[in-house]
Motif scaffolding. Structure first.
Motif: not given
Length: 149
Positions: A63, A92-94, A96-99
């Protein structure tokens, strides 16, 4: 002809100046409060411009750069526990494609310290990364000194 050339250079200058701006969407402030004869709490506050967010200290690998505190070693004080933060917003942080946990507007981090004398200068640095909906800035670092009297 000379007037057109001068006008072209002036327009080019102002256009390039707009691209060369450096963003500083975070303002840091510091304070300390004695909580006992030999103890104090150090407060490190981040104030963010609208639309920007600062990441939590607890971000998984893969991240964004988490916020990190590094306090200088000193005979005047010792740290008590880890630096605390309030409950982060998690979504979700687009990019980084993760929460990811982050903070908007303002956030105050707290560090307890044990004092060995009456006065101490708490020195350290905070490393951090900020993003908005369009971009992320490279990780940055700010040094600080907080006097406890």
């Amino acid at each position: 002809m000379k007037k057109n050339l001068i006008l072209l250079f002036i327009c080019l200058f102002f256009t390039l100046k707009g691209f060369g701006q450096i963003y500083h969407p975070v303002k840091w402030s510091y304070a300390a409060k004695k909580t006992g004869k030999n103890e104090a709490v150090v407060f490190v506050k981040a104030t963010l411009e609208k639309g920007w967010h600062l990441y939590s200290q607890y971000v998984r690998k893969g991240g964004p750069q988490p916020t990190k505190f590094a306090f200088e070693k000193s005979n005047a004080y010792s740290l008590i526990g880890a630096t605390k933060e309030p409950q982060a917003i998690v979504r979700l942080e687009p990019a980084f494609m993760m929460e990811v946990g982050f903070f908007e507007n303002t956030v105050v981090f707290q560090q307890k310290v044990k004092l060995t004398g009456k006065n101490a200068a708490i020195k350290g640095k905070v490393e951090f990364m900020v993003c908005d909906d369009k971009m992320c800035l490279p990780p940055d670092e700010v040094e600080f000194t907080i006097n406890i009297i």
